[in-house]
Design a protein around this motif. Structure first.
Motif, PDB file in Angstrom:
ATOM      1  N   GLN A 281       0.836  -1.211   0.000  1.00 62.63           N
ATOM      2  CA  GLN A 281       0.000   0.000   0.000  1.00 62.63           C
ATOM      3  C   GLN A 281       0.868   1.258   0.000  1.00 62.63           C
ATOM      4  OE1 GLN A 281      -2.517  -0.407   3.437  1.00 62.63           O
ATOM      5  NE2 GLN A 281      -3.733  -2.045   2.545  1.00 62.63           N
ATOM      6  N   PHE A 282       1.898   1.254   0.842  1.00 63.70           N
ATOM      7  CA  PHE A 282       2.800   2.417   0.908  1.00 63.70           C
ATOM      8  C   PHE A 282       3.521   2.604  -0.425  1.00 63.70           C
ATOM      9  CE2 PHE A 282       3.428   2.171   5.818  1.00 63.70           C
ATOM     10  CZ  PHE A 282       2.124   2.560   6.000  1.00 63.70           C
ATOM     11  N   LEU A 283       3.923   1.508  -1.068  1.00 65.26           N
ATOM     12  CA  LEU A 283       4.582   1.585  -2.363  1.00 65.26           C
ATOM     13  C   LEU A 283       3.635   2.170  -3.408  1.00 65.26           C
ATOM     14  CD1 LEU A 283       7.028   1.061  -4.156  1.00 65.26           C
ATOM     15  CD2 LEU A 283       6.189  -1.284  -4.475  1.00 65.26           C
ATOM     16  N   ALA A 284       2.395   1.726  -3.392  1.00 68.47           N
ATOM     17  CA  ALA A 284       1.401   2.272  -4.322  1.00 68.47           C
ATOM     18  C   ALA A 284       1.197   3.765  -4.076  1.00 68.47           C
ATOM     19  CB  ALA A 284       0.068   1.523  -4.181  1.00 68.47           C
ATOM     20  N   ASP A 285       1.163   4.182  -2.808  1.00 74.27           N
ATOM     21  CA  ASP A 285       1.034   5.607  -2.483  1.00 74.27           C
ATOM     22  C   ASP A 285       2.212   6.400  -3.043  1.00 74.27           C
ATOM     23  OD1 ASP A 285      -1.284   5.016  -1.080  1.00 74.27           O
ATOM     24  OD2 ASP A 285      -0.308   5.117   0.900  1.00 74.27           O
ATOM     25  N   GLU A 286       3.376   5.853  -2.955  1.00 70.81           N
ATOM     26  CA  GLU A 286       4.585   6.568  -3.409  1.00 70.81           C
ATOM     27  C   GLU A 286       4.676   6.641  -4.928  1.00 70.81           C
ATOM     28  OE1 GLU A 286       6.712   8.281  -1.715  1.00 70.81           O
ATOM     29  OE2 GLU A 286       6.068   7.684   0.273  1.00 70.81           O
ATOM     30  N   THR A 287       4.072   5.721  -5.630  1.00 70.24           N
ATOM     31  CA  THR A 287       4.224   5.690  -7.089  1.00 70.24           C
ATOM     32  C   THR A 287       3.053   6.329  -7.826  1.00 70.24           C
ATOM     33  OG1 THR A 287       3.300   3.449  -7.148  1.00 70.24           O
ATOM     34  CG2 THR A 287       5.683   3.655  -7.045  1.00 70.24           C
ATOM     35  N   LEU A 288       2.043   6.790  -7.113  1.00 72.54           N
ATOM     36  CA  LEU A 288       0.902   7.452  -7.783  1.00 72.54           C
ATOM     37  C   LEU A 288       1.240   8.859  -8.178  1.00 72.54           C
ATOM     38  CD1 LEU A 288      -2.115   6.118  -5.714  1.00 72.54           C
ATOM     39  CD2 LEU A 288      -1.385   5.449  -7.992  1.00 72.54           C
TER      40      LEU A 288
END
Length: 134
Positions: free
Chosen positions: A127-134
């Motif tokens: 989830q944190f990775l997805a937040d960082e790559t949006l």
């Protein structure tokens, strides 16, 4: 003599002390053993998370990520951010930190979650990775 007097004569300070000392030693050893077992479990959890993160090397490379483990902490590092999971007492503290806004060599904490399982820690890291790559 009375029954009370006979009981007091059979007790001694030495016996009472040795009994108390042995009780405390047994408790201390039990605490140390429990702590050692917990540390072994935390280390095994960290290694399991590292293994799960490392499965797809191509994905990591495409995203510019590296996986590292240091004792109880597993990190996903990117040039701009760090996602980490620290295992302690059977739980994982998962954080994400920004490297862009912090002083060189440090990070600025952005988010924190607590996970009860390796799977939950992996889910928070995703989830944190997805937040960082949006």
């Amino acid at each position: 003599m009375t029954a009370k007097g006979q009981k007091l004569e059979s007790l001694s300070l030495r016996d009472a002390f040795e009994s108390e000392f042995a009780r405390r030693e047994t408790e201390r050893l039990a605490r140390e053993d429990a702590e050692r077992r917990q540390q072994e479990e935390d280390l095994a959890s960290a290694q399991a998370l590292r293994d799960a993160l490392s499965v797809d090397g191509d994905f990591l490379e495409q995203r510019g990520l590296t996986v590292d483990i240091r004792r109880y902490t597993v990190t996903l590092d990117h040039a701009d951010y760090r996602i980490a999971a620290y295992f302690e007492a059977g739980k994982a503290n998962v954080t994400t930190a920004d490297k862009r806004t912090a002083n060189p060599g440090s990070t600025a904490l952005r988010k924190r979650e607590t996970a009860d399982t390796v799977e939950a820690a992996l889910r928070f890291m995703a989830q944190f990775l997805a937040d960082e790559t949006l």
